[in-house]
Design a protein around this motif. Structure first.
Motif, PDB file in Angstrom:
ATOM      1  N   GLY A 246      -4.935  11.196  23.273  1.00  0.00           N
ATOM      2  CA  GLY A 246      -4.836  10.593  24.602  1.00  0.00           C
ATOM      3  C   GLY A 246      -6.188  10.373  25.252  1.00  0.00           C
ATOM      4  N   ILE A 247      -7.213  10.135  24.441  1.00  0.00           N
ATOM      5  CA  ILE A 247      -8.564   9.913  24.957  1.00  0.00           C
ATOM      6  C   ILE A 247      -8.924   8.433  24.788  1.00  0.00           C
ATOM      7  CG2 ILE A 247     -11.018  10.471  24.684  1.00  0.00           C
ATOM      8  CD1 ILE A 247     -10.143  13.204  23.605  1.00  0.00           C
ATOM      9  N   ASN A 248      -9.429   7.840  25.862  1.00  0.00           N
ATOM     10  CA  ASN A 248      -9.816   6.431  25.832  1.00  0.00           C
ATOM     11  C   ASN A 248     -11.335   6.321  25.892  1.00  0.00           C
ATOM     12  OD1 ASN A 248      -9.811   3.594  26.050  1.00  0.00           O
ATOM     13  ND2 ASN A 248      -9.815   3.731  28.293  1.00  0.00           N
ATOM     14  N   ALA A 249     -11.934   5.711  24.856  1.00  0.00           N
ATOM     15  CA  ALA A 249     -13.382   5.478  24.845  1.00  0.00           C
ATOM     16  C   ALA A 249     -13.660   4.151  25.527  1.00  0.00           C
ATOM     17  CB  ALA A 249     -13.909   5.472  23.417  1.00  0.00           C
ATOM     18  N   GLN A 250     -14.319   4.196  26.685  1.00  0.00           N
ATOM     19  CA  GLN A 250     -14.625   2.988  27.455  1.00  0.00           C
ATOM     20  C   GLN A 250     -16.007   2.490  27.029  1.00  0.00           C
ATOM     21  OE1 GLN A 250     -12.787   3.879  31.727  1.00  0.00           O
ATOM     22  NE2 GLN A 250     -13.823   5.655  30.883  1.00  0.00           N
ATOM     23  N   ILE A 251     -16.003   1.321  26.374  1.00  0.00           N
ATOM     24  CA  ILE A 251     -17.203   0.823  25.709  1.00  0.00           C
ATOM     25  C   ILE A 251     -17.785  -0.366  26.456  1.00  0.00           C
ATOM     26  CG2 ILE A 251     -18.146  -0.071  23.554  1.00  0.00           C
ATOM     27  CD1 ILE A 251     -16.942   2.763  23.339  1.00  0.00           C
ATOM     28  N   ILE A 252     -19.098  -0.314  26.704  1.00  0.00           N
ATOM     29  CA  ILE A 252     -19.832  -1.455  27.256  1.00  0.00           C
ATOM     30  C   ILE A 252     -21.062  -1.632  26.376  1.00  0.00           C
ATOM     31  CG2 ILE A 252     -20.936  -2.470  29.273  1.00  0.00           C
ATOM     32  CD1 ILE A 252     -18.931   0.637  29.828  1.00  0.00           C
ATOM     33  N   ARG A 253     -21.290  -2.834  25.839  1.00  0.00           N
ATOM     34  CA  ARG A 253     -22.418  -3.014  24.921  1.00  0.00           C
ATOM     35  C   ARG A 253     -22.971  -4.430  24.998  1.00  0.00           C
ATOM     36  NH1 ARG A 253     -19.788  -3.630  18.801  1.00  0.00           N
ATOM     37  NH2 ARG A 253     -17.987  -4.893  19.398  1.00  0.00           N
ATOM     38  N   HIS A 254     -24.188  -4.587  24.483  1.00  0.00           N
ATOM     39  CA  HIS A 254     -24.768  -5.919  24.269  1.00  0.00           C
ATOM     40  C   HIS A 254     -25.206  -5.981  22.815  1.00  0.00           C
ATOM     41  CE1 HIS A 254     -26.979  -9.651  25.529  1.00  0.00           C
ATOM     42  NE2 HIS A 254     -27.452  -9.437  24.301  1.00  0.00           N
ATOM     43  N   GLY A 255     -24.751  -6.993  22.123  1.00  0.00           N
ATOM     44  CA  GLY A 255     -25.124  -7.165  20.716  1.00  0.00           C
ATOM     45  C   GLY A 255     -23.916  -7.048  19.814  1.00  0.00           C
ATOM     46  N   LYS A 256     -23.580  -8.136  19.130  1.00  0.00           N
ATOM     47  CA  LYS A 256     -22.397  -8.122  18.276  1.00  0.00           C
ATOM     48  C   LYS A 256     -22.550  -7.189  17.092  1.00  0.00           C
ATOM     49  CE  LYS A 256     -23.773 -12.198  15.519  1.00  0.00           C
ATOM     50  NZ  LYS A 256     -23.352 -13.523  15.027  1.00  0.00           N
ATOM     51  N   PHE A 257     -23.803  -6.842  16.748  1.00  0.00           N
ATOM     52  CA  PHE A 257     -24.030  -5.915  15.640  1.00  0.00           C
ATOM     53  C   PHE A 257     -24.197  -4.479  16.128  1.00  0.00           C
ATOM     54  CE2 PHE A 257     -25.551 -10.014  14.031  1.00  0.00           C
ATOM     55  CZ  PHE A 257     -24.885 -10.089  12.823  1.00  0.00           C
ATOM     56  N   LYS A 258     -24.142  -4.260  17.447  1.00  0.00           N
ATOM     57  CA  LYS A 258     -24.352  -2.918  17.990  1.00  0.00           C
ATOM     58  C   LYS A 258     -23.085  -2.103  17.779  1.00  0.00           C
ATOM     59  CE  LYS A 258     -27.409  -0.240  19.681  1.00  0.00           C
ATOM     60  NZ  LYS A 258     -28.661  -0.018  18.950  1.00  0.00           N
ATOM     61  N   SER A 259     -22.923  -1.639  16.558  1.00  0.00           N
ATOM     62  CA  SER A 259     -21.653  -1.076  16.125  1.00  0.00           C
ATOM     63  C   SER A 259     -21.590   0.445  16.154  1.00  0.00           C
ATOM     64  CB  SER A 259     -21.335  -1.568  14.706  1.00  0.00           C
ATOM     65  OG  SER A 259     -22.460  -1.402  13.870  1.00  0.00           O
ATOM     66  N   ALA A 260     -22.522   1.083  16.878  1.00  0.00           N
ATOM     67  CA  ALA A 260     -22.460   2.539  17.008  1.00  0.00           C
ATOM     68  C   ALA A 260     -21.150   2.964  17.656  1.00  0.00           C
ATOM     69  CB  ALA A 260     -23.636   3.039  17.845  1.00  0.00           C
ATOM     70  N   VAL A 261     -20.583   2.074  18.471  1.00  0.00           N
ATOM     71  CA  VAL A 261     -19.355   2.413  19.196  1.00  0.00           C
ATOM     72  C   VAL A 261     -18.095   2.064  18.409  1.00  0.00           C
ATOM     73  CG1 VAL A 261     -20.434   2.255  21.461  1.00  0.00           C
ATOM     74  CG2 VAL A 261     -19.521   0.202  20.389  1.00  0.00           C
ATOM     75  N   GLU A 262     -18.235   1.343  17.307  1.00  0.00           N
ATOM     76  CA  GLU A 262     -17.047   0.893  16.570  1.00  0.00           C
ATOM     77  C   GLU A 262     -16.127   2.029  16.106  1.00  0.00           C
ATOM     78  OE1 GLU A 262     -17.827  -1.883  13.460  1.00  0.00           O
ATOM     79  OE2 GLU A 262     -18.449  -3.474  14.826  1.00  0.00           O
ATOM     80  N   PRO A 263     -16.650   3.179  15.671  1.00  0.00           N
ATOM     81  CA  PRO A 263     -15.737   4.254  15.257  1.00  0.00           C
ATOM     82  C   PRO A 263     -14.788   4.709  16.348  1.00  0.00           C
ATOM     83  CG  PRO A 263     -17.943   4.691  14.445  1.00  0.00           C
ATOM     84  CD  PRO A 263     -18.052   3.518  15.379  1.00  0.00           C
ATOM     85  N   PHE A 264     -15.130   4.437  17.619  1.00  0.00           N
ATOM     86  CA  PHE A 264     -14.290   4.872  18.725  1.00  0.00           C
ATOM     87  C   PHE A 264     -13.345   3.782  19.230  1.00  0.00           C
ATOM     88  CE2 PHE A 264     -18.235   7.306  18.810  1.00  0.00           C
ATOM     89  CZ  PHE A 264     -17.731   8.603  18.765  1.00  0.00           C
TER      90      PHE A 264
END
Length: 588
Positions: free
Chosen positions: A182-200
């Protein structure tokens, strides 16, 4: 009764204070023993320098005797510094008592291919002396074999094997687990390759992320296979065929494919080493380890007046003091000291970092920019110099990287975890808040962001990205539009980055130091390593009063899994705006 409790509590306090003092005395004794052991070592003629890389290879050897100490086994496995390995090979090259080098590569505990490449280049340079280099292993991983391929002779245990399968990079995705919790990762990024957040936010690689992985792995494999091909006189086509068809299954197939020179047991290897060292028939070779050889005084060593400062910037970029990571406070202080020191004629920043805090990166960038206006500044990149790790290099006069260095990742992201639903649905916990203004609790994990808050954070991400690309454009003398086109969070190998003008030259730390000396027009100089390491006892006290104590225990319990644990821990700890590489790659 009151007096009884007073006396009882007083006794307990006394016991605790006494116990604390005993621990400090014990640590002091350990530090004294370690310090006294570090005395000059003398060696006999025809000694063989033995290189074992079974302990973690760090950028520089620590003075702390408890670094990587295993409290479960109560045994020290102190990491060896790349600086010690390179310096020892350079010293051994002209040491008349060193007959040759023997590399025992059964275990190679290197962080990445760039580190191994730097050692491999030092081995090739050592061979110019005419002395022998022999590699041996019970079993060769691809990393170990890549290093072994620089040797004159490569030997393998008759029952061992050699891995030749190509490279892979695996990413673990947590989206499903977060949904269950029940955890929501709220992601804000610039860069289509900035994929550090993709696992979440995803359960597999995005097309953009897969594209950069394919390009990276292809570039690195091309470098490795080409260098093996050159050393072993085997075509790259043959090597790729071995990997595709899994034809290297045991020692015999490795020998037939000319990947190794012979299959030997350890006793047979020792006889070979005796022959190479030109010893008598019944004489066994005498070997000295890298750590021991480091204590052998260099011949005619002179202490020059002028200095070149080598500043080690390793780990995640973080705010404040942190001996385990790239501390903004320590690195900016070291840069400032080197800039103001009149005897320091040039600065070399050695970077091995995937990035981290955007603010910390900018603080270090400022000191780099000031330093460049004062004296030559050269950067040497290790395994990683990406995102925030690249940010801090932008003002340098010259940037060096290894072909297999991972760099670039010019992009920014922010992540905030919302645990409201999980707490309520899983544990029945709810959180309420009283506040003076609507957004006073911005960033709390106990509610989701509003659309207006999300918009404000996105604007902040865009502002920081514009600053990042602006610094790179200015430092690299490139158009801003071009930097944006090669940015977008994409990671490049050193070879690719050179073609894109993100770095200047291919080479290691020694090359960077030579370049700094050339730019500063100095011939006689000594190396001053910064930040200055504390003496053994002071470092132990610092570690045991900080977060490092838990790190020591975690390393002992988790072993190789500590890398993944530490990655997630740092990710959660550093919530907010980050300039960080989109992944860690472990390639073996």
């Amino acid at each position: 009764m009151k007096e009884f409790f007073r006396a009882f509590l007083g006794s307990c306090l006394g016991v605790l204070i006494s116990l604390g003092l005993l621990i400090l005395i014990g640590l002091g004794i350990i530090g004294a023993i370690v310090s006294s052991a570090e005395e000059e070592v003398k060696i006999s003629p025809k000694t063989i320098l033995k290189i074992e890389l079974d302990q973690p290879i760090v950028e520089r050897t620590s003075k702390n005797p408890l670094d990587n100490f295993n409290f479960n086994k109560f045994k020290s496995s102190k990491p060896i510094g790349l600086n010690t390995i390179i310096a020892s090979l350079k010293k051994a090259k002209t040491d008349e008592n060193i007959a040759g080098v023997y590399m025992d590569l059964t275990t190679v505990n290197a962080g990445g291919f760039a580190t191994v490449q730097e050692i491999r280049n030092a081995i090739i340079d050592f061979k110019k002396s005419g002395k022998f280099v022999v590699a041996y292993s019970e079993t060769y991983t691809q990393t170990a074999y890549y290093l072994a391929s620089a040797a004159d002779k490569i030997y393998l245990n008759p029952e061992g094997n050699l891995e030749m399968l190509g490279l892979k990079a695996q990413v673990m995705f947590y989206k499903g687990a977060l949904e269950k919790l029940g955890i929501n990762a709220q992601i804000i990024r610039h860069g289509k390759f900035k994929s550090a957040v993709e696992p979440f936010m995803l359960d597999k690689m995005s097309p953009a992320n897969r594209e950069q992985f394919d390009a990276l792995l292809g570039s690195i494999w091309g470098i490795i296979s080409s260098e093996i091909s050159k050393s072993r006189n085997i075509s790259a086509e043959e090597i790729n065929s071995m990997a595709n068809n899994m034809t290297i299954t045991d020692g015999k197939s490795a020998l037939k494919a000319r990947l190794v020179d012979d299959l030997l047991y350890k006793d047979e290897l020792i006889k070979k080493l005796s022959t190479f060292a030109k010893l008598g028939k019944d004489e066994e070779p005498e070997a000295i380890s890298i750590t021991k050889y480091d204590q052998v005084a260099a011949k005619d060593e002179k202490l020059a007046h002028e200095k070149i400062a080598v500043i080690y910037a390793n780990g995640e970029v973080v705010m404040g003091s942190d001996s385990q990571n790239l501390s903004e406070k320590e690195i900016s202080t070291a840069l400032r000291e080197a800039r103001k020191d009149k005897r320091t004629k040039a600065i070399v920043l050695r970077v091995n970092s995937p990035g981290g805090s955007a603010l910390a990166s900018d603080i270090i960038w400022r000191e780099m920019d000031l330093a460049r206006k004062s004296k030559p500044v050269v950067v040497s990149m290790g395994d990683y110099a990406a995102s925030g790790g690249y940010y801090i290099t932008a003002p340098a006069n010259v940037i060096y990287a290894q072909p297999t260095t991972l760099t670039g990742s010019i992009g920014v992201f922010g992540v905030l975890f919302d645990v409201q639903k999980g707490l309520k649905d899983k544990l029945g916990i709810s959180v309420d808040v009283a506040k003076t203004h609507e957004h006073a609790d911005l960033g709390t994990p106990f509610r989701p962001l509003t659309s207006s808050e999300n918009q404000v954070i996105q604007m902040e991400i865009e502002r920081i990205y514009a600053t990042f690309t602006g610094h790179v454009a200015k430092g690299r003398r490139l158009p801003l539009s071009y930097v944006d086109s090669v940015g977008q969070g994409r990671v490049w190998s050193g070879t690719m980055a050179q073609k894109l003008k993100l770095i200047d030259k291919i080479g290691g730390l020694s090359d960077a130091i030579s370049e700094a000396a050339r730019l500063a027009k100095v011939k006689e100089y000594r190396i001053a390593e910064l930040p200055e390491q504390k003496d053994a006892f002071s470092q132990i006290l610092a570690d045991f009063t900080g977060e490092s104590l838990s790190t020591y225990f975690a390393k002992g319990q988790l072993g190789e899994a500590f890398v993944s644990y530490n990655e997630i821990r740092n990710f959660v700890k550093n919530q907010g705006v980050q300039a960080r590489m989109p992944f860690w790659i472990q390639m073996k």
